[in-house]
Design an enzyme around this catalytic site. Structure first.
Site, short mmCIF file in Angstrom:
data_model
loop_
_atom_site.label_atom_id
_atom_site.label_comp_id
_atom_site.label_asym_id
_atom_site.label_seq_id
_atom_site.Cartn_x
_atom_site.Cartn_y
_atom_site.Cartn_z
N TYR A 281 0.38 2.54 13.05
CA TYR A 281 -0.75 2.33 12.16
C TYR A 281 -0.27 1.67 10.87
O TYR A 281 0.67 2.16 10.23
CB TYR A 281 -1.43 3.67 11.84
CG TYR A 281 -2.59 3.51 10.88
CD1 TYR A 281 -3.77 2.91 11.29
CD2 TYR A 281 -2.50 3.94 9.55
CE1 TYR A 281 -4.84 2.74 10.42
CE2 TYR A 281 -3.56 3.78 8.67
CZ TYR A 281 -4.73 3.18 9.11
OH TYR A 281 -5.77 3.01 8.25
N LYS B 237 0.38 4.30 -1.25
CA LYS B 237 0.30 5.75 -1.47
C LYS B 237 0.97 6.20 -2.77
O LYS B 237 0.48 5.95 -3.84
CB LYS B 237 0.84 6.48 -0.26
CG LYS B 237 -0.03 6.27 0.99
CD LYS B 237 0.13 7.37 1.99
CE LYS B 237 -0.48 7.05 3.33
NZ LYS B 237 -1.89 7.37 3.44
N ASP C 47 7.02 -1.08 7.24
CA ASP C 47 5.89 -0.46 6.57
C ASP C 47 6.38 0.88 6.03
O ASP C 47 6.58 1.83 6.79
CB ASP C 47 4.74 -0.28 7.57
CG ASP C 47 3.53 0.39 6.93
OD1 ASP C 47 3.66 0.92 5.81
OD2 ASP C 47 2.47 0.40 7.57
C1 LIG Z 1 2.11 3.62 7.48
C2 LIG Z 1 0.83 3.21 6.83
N1 LIG Z 1 0.62 1.92 6.57
C3 LIG Z 1 -0.49 1.49 5.95
C4 LIG Z 1 -1.47 2.39 5.58
C5 LIG Z 1 -2.71 1.90 4.93
O1 LIG Z 1 -2.74 2.29 3.58
P1 LIG Z 1 -4.15 2.40 2.83
O2 LIG Z 1 -4.86 3.57 3.40
O3 LIG Z 1 -3.77 2.56 1.38
O4 LIG Z 1 -4.85 1.12 3.09
C6 LIG Z 1 -1.29 3.75 5.84
C7 LIG Z 1 -2.33 4.73 5.47
O5 LIG Z 1 -2.32 5.87 5.84
C8 LIG Z 1 -0.11 4.17 6.48
O6 LIG Z 1 0.11 5.46 6.76
#
Ligand SMILES: Cc1ncc(COP(=O)(O)O)c(C=O)c1O
Length: 436
Positions: A154, A270, A243
């Site tokens: 994700y 985050k 990521d």
């Molecule tokens: C690994 C990862 N990448 C990207 C995101 C997306 O971040 P946002 O919710 O700030 O768009 C998340 C959100 O939980 C995440 O856990």
């Protein structure tokens, strides 16, 4: 306690009449009464009124111990003093100006100092924007329009990365032309990765993955997997994109420092906003220079990019969340996961705890958990566990994921473990359905 024979969902409804009423009101103006898929759970989520340190207070007057921490964002717990003060100070002195200010530079310097692969960085407002812009940068750099990702990985909600997450129904609304540009491989399968690169390595702009797969089951990458990913992307002139929206909390320089593999690009979000909305992407200067307004070809705009209050809160948070605190939190997390596993080992259900440092995921399975297919995150027994723990005053993700903040004390982890011990034997067997 969760040992009560009453249906846990009936108990939940009994405890949360004010949330039920708010939810009914919300449903008139918000689909499902909420505005974030992941915070919804049946029969309706609890509405919160306040949050401080390790606790959240609900509209029903309950005080919950928070082991979810806004899906890992609140690493210092809720309303931490220094970030809150920094943000308030900035707001009082004028926040909304279409010009850079020093707060942006301060946060950028902290990130560049901490993450050795990040030479330059850009800010947006969500992790989604972080991965989206990093991928655009990789596509422009390589002049390729296909990407490789991990099955179940994700990375936010833009079209490209929503492919190969969840089942087919989760892909409605994503054009076929986008789906065709995305391939996915199982996590931690070095041979499958080699085969994929042999077939099409030179077509991929980047390989995007988390060093520890969060939503897909909080599964750390095996050492050789990340090294192989590094070698294969370099050989194919493709970029390696980590990521670290979730995993950055694991070391001052993120999980890439902890696991010893440097990507070309990194997406962040985050915790680096100190409690306010943020996303970022950064990496090699040559790739990032594509975003230079005079000499680069890529645009990157956003009314709230580099929002000063967010920048100030983020810098204040990083100053607090230093190497000593990170190490201490990781050690507490390691001990906590061992104790969780110990309870699981003597329970009637097969329990596997995955994670690293302060991040953990409960699985209900006999099998080793190495990838999305073997992960049980989000399966019905875990939703049942979630609601039982919730009735005992503990908040974790409905899919069985949790994490520690620095505000969580030993007495809180003891309370969690007692509730887990009570609840785990009462959840349904795997593959049964939960009535909500
Ligand atoms: C690994 C990862 N990448 C990207 C995101 C997306 O971040 P946002 O919710 O700030 O768009 C998340 C959100 O939980 C995440 O856990």
């Amino acid at each position: 306690m969760s040992g009560d024979s009453a249906d846990p969902y009936d108990r939940y409804r009994d405890r949360t009449p004010a949330s039920a009423e708010l939810s009914e009101r919300a449903k008139r103006v918000l689909p499902g009464g909420d505005t974030r898929s992941v915070t919804y759970h049946g029969p309706y989520p609890s509405f919160f009124t306040e949050a401080s340190g390790a606790t959240v207070t609900t509209a029903d007057g309950e005080t919950l111990l928070d082991f979810l921490n806004n899906y890992t964002q609140s690493v210092l717990g809720h309303a931490p003093e220094a970030p809150v003060e920094a943000a308030c100070d900035r707001l009082q002195h004028g926040n909304d100006v279409a010009a850079p200010n020093e707060d942006i530079v301060e946060l950028a310097e902290r990130l560049v100092d901490r993450i050795s692969s990040v030479e330059q960085v850009r800010f947006g407002n969500s992790g989604t924007e972080g991965t989206m812009n990093a991928i655009r940068g990789a596509m422009a750099w390589t002049e390729r329009d296909r990407i490789l990702k991990v099955e179940g990985g994700y990375h936010g909600t833009h079209d490209t990365v929503e492919v190969a997450v969840g089942d087919e129904s989760a892909h409605e609304g994503i054009p076929d032309s986008v789906k065709k540009r995305v391939d996915a491989v199982p996590f931690n399968d070095t041979e499958a990765l080699k085969n994929r690169f042999e077939c099409a390595g030179e077509e991929y702009a980047c390989f995007i993955l988390e060093p520890i797969m969060g939503v897909g089951g909080m599964i750390p990458a095996e050492e050789s997997y990340l090294e192989t990913a590094r070698d294969l992307t370099a050989a194919a002139d493709s970029l390696l994109l980590f990521d670290e929206v979730m995993s950055f909390r694991l070391a001052p320089g993120g999980a890439q420092e902890r696991y010893g593999v440097e990507p070309d690009l990194t997406a962040l979000g985050k915790l680096i906003g100190g409690g306010l909305p943020i996303g970022a992407f950064g990496g090699r200067e040559d790739v990032m220079s594509q975003f230079h307004p005079e000499t680069g070809g890529l645009k990157h705009s956003g009314t709230f990019n580099g929002n000063p209050a967010t920048m100030a809160a983020g810098a204040a948070l990083l100053d607090q969340y230093d190497a000593d605190r990170i190490e201490a939190l990781n050690e507490r997390g390691d001990r906590f996961r061992e104790r969780l596993q110990g309870i699981g080992d003597v329970s009637d259900r097969p329990v596997r705890i995955t994670g690293d440092g302060s991040l953990f995921q409960i699985h209900v399975t006999d099998e080793p958990v190495t990838d999305y297919e073997s992960s049980t995150a989000g399966e019905p027994p875990l939703e049942d566990l979630f609601i039982r723990m919730r009735n005992d005053g503990i908040l974790l993700a409905p899919r069985g994921m949790g994490n520690l903040s620095t505000a969580i004390e030993d007495e809180h982890t003891d309370t969690f473990l007692d509730a887990f011990e009570e609840a785990i034997d009462r959840i349904p067997e795997a593959n049964s359905t939960t009535a909500v």
